[in-house]
Every structure is written in structure tokens, then in C-alpha cells.
Scaffold this active site. Structure first.
Site: not given
Length: 306
Positions: A16-17, A208, A210, A241, A250
């Protein structure tokens, strides 16, 4: 090392991300294969996709098709739902785990959600309530926890206030996002301590990161020292993003696994299979893998395809 958790859960966000910001559309069958490979590598949680409107994230326009393709095995994989319409689609497919994605800052809330900082809660409340009433588990993300490209540094009390409001809607876990990768280890420690002081427990929190400034692994270590046992990561370091240009990849799942293994922390992931998967996906995308561990263990993944 003493004082660190014995076991950590890796919450894989690559499908997803990791893929959402890719310019070229990845075939749905390749996405399904990616998910299956990640599960087979031992990752306990794999976030599969998002039911966002295709206008905003064209890469994920095939969310329903993907989840249908995954069949029964896909029903226990979490998906992001931006609002009640997204939840409706998840419910129609019989999915059991959803996530919402909020913002700690006013500007990003406007750009990402088309809502003000306060208005986002009115949008999420019925989504979470309906999901919980239907027996679904709900995770909440809060983005821009350490810095915002438009507003700069974000006050800790502001992050805690927004995060607790999102969690208190009925989430089982709150993921704290360093969306543009500006956080440092001391800030990680301070934010976790602030949430605990506000009444949350470390098992209710996830981190989370980056790697924009190369701090993701150092920040993960600070999180371990603070007692956090759930970490979001993306296979091969994929991701970014679509609404924050400075949000680069990420934290790479392989890099996190290497750190955890070296510290003697249980994670359940087969690193070899994971590296093979990320090297394969690098081939699908036609560019080198950003993960340092993938490049070290699978040299072919560090070479641009000819």
C-alpha cells in the site's frame, strides 16, 4: 542488549504505502504476488491496499480487484479506508481489518483529507463506529508527527492531542508517522514518553519511519529502548507520500530485520525470502531497490535493468 523487547511485530506496508506513489501502474497480478510473497516470508501483518478514490491515488484504483484476487487469504489483511465510502467497499468484500489515516497538522489535513484539523474527526467518527459495530479491527495512523513541509516542526502536545483523539474513536492501535523523515532519536523518545504520560501504553503505539535523512534505523532503535514493539516498514524501502513531496522511502523491512536479528529480538521473518521478494519487485518496477540490505544480499537488485 538489556532493556529491549524480546519480540517485535513488523507491520508491512509495502503493497500500500510502498507502491502508492509509483508513477507507472503496477499490474494487479504482480501486486497480488507481492502480497503473497510477503506473507510467505513470515511477515505477520501485510497491509494490502487502500480504498481511496482513484482520482487521488491512481495506483490503487484496483483495490477491489486485488482483494478479490487474494480471496480468503486477503480477508485478514488490513486495508486503508479514507472514509465511509471506503469502508463500504471493505465491508462488501468481507474484510476484517481497516485503518484510517489522520494528520497532526492543519495544512496536511487540508491537502490530504480536504478537511481541517478538527473536521477530520467528524469524518472518521462514523467510519470507525460502523467498522467496530461490524466487528472489524481498526488501526489509526497519525501523520506529520515530527515535522511538516509547510508548517515546520510540530509541537509534541499537538501530536499527542490529535493522536489520542484518533485512537479514542475506537482504534486498537495508533501508528505515529515521521512522514517526511526529519525526526531524530531524542524526539522519538520524547514523543513516546508524552503519549505514555497522556495515558496510552506502549503496546497501543506503533512507529512509522521514513529514511529521508538516514535516521530511520536510529529512530527504530530509540523506539525499542522506549518499549515500542510494533514497527511499520516497507519491503525494499519502497514508498513515499503523494501529498508530501519531501517524503521519501519508508524504513526498509530488510534493514529493520537485520537490526532486530543482530539485537537478538524475535521477529519471525525469513530474511532470505524477503530479500528475494524485494529484488523481484525491483525488477517489476524497473529500478534498483533502495534497501541497503537488499543491495548487499542481492547485488542484482542494485543494478539498473538494461
Amino acid at each position: 542488549m538489556t532493556g529491549l523487547p524480546a519480540k517485535v511485530t513488523i507491520y508491512e506496508v509495502g503493497p500500500r504505502d510502498g507502491l502508492q506513489n509509483e508513477k507507472g501502474l503496477v499490474p494487479t497480478d504482480a501486486k497480488a504476488e507481492f502480497v503473497r510473497r510477503l506473507v510467505a516470508a513470515g511477515l505477520p501483518v501485510v497491509e494490502a491496499t487502500s480504498f481511496v478514490h482513484p482520482k487521488w491515488v491512481p495506483q490503487l484504483a484496483d483495490a477491489a480487484e486485488l482483494m478479490t484476487m487474494l480471496g480468503d487469504e486477503g480477508r485478514d489483511l488490513p486495508v486503508l479506508v479514507p472514509n465511509e465510502r471506503g469502508l463500504d467497499r471493505a465491508l462488501e468484500l468481507g474484510l476484517r481489518h481497516v485503518a484510517i489515516f489522520g494528520s497532526a497538522t492543519e495544512t496536511f489535513a487540508q491537502k490530504n483529507l480536504n478537511r481541517s484539523l478538527d473536521e477530520q474527526f467528524a469524518m472518521f467518527e462514523p467510519t470507525v463506529r460502523r467498522a467496530r459495530d461490524a466487528g472489524l479491527d481498526v488501526r489509526a495512523y497519525v501523520s506529520m508527527c515530527f515535522g511538516d513541509p509547510w508548517e515546520g516542526a510540530v509541537p509534541v502536545d499537538q501530536v499527542v492531542g490529535v493522536g489520542k483523539r484518533l485512537f479514542d474513536l475506537g482504534a486498537s492501535q495508533l501508528s505515529l508517522g515521521d512522514t517526511i523523515g526529519v525526526g531524530t532519536a531524542n524526539q522519538i523518545t520524547g514523543l513516546v514518553e508524552a503519549f505514555v504520560a497522556a495515558g496510552m501504553t506502549t503496546d497501543q503505539l506503533a512507529l512509522h519511519f521514513h529514511d529521508t535523512y538516514g535516521q530511520a534505523l536510529a529512530n527504530a532503535y530509540a523506539g525499542l529502548q522506549a518499549g515500542i514493539t510494533t514497527y511499520d516498514a516497507s519491503a525494499g524501502g519502497l514508498g513515499g507520500c503523494p501529498y508530501a513531496k519531501s517524503a521519501t522511502g519508508n524504513l526498509a523491512t530488510e534493514d529493520l530485520v537485520w537490526l532486530l536479528t543482530g539485537l537478538g529480538i524475535e521477529h519471525g521473518v525469513d530474511l532470505g525470502r524477503l530479500v528475494e521478494t524485494s529484488a523481484w519487485m525491483a525488477g517489476v518496477l524497473g529500478r534498483p531497490s533502495p534497501s541497503a540490505v537488499v543491495r548487499a544480499l542481492s547485488p542484482g537488485a542494485a543494478e539498473s535493468p538494461t
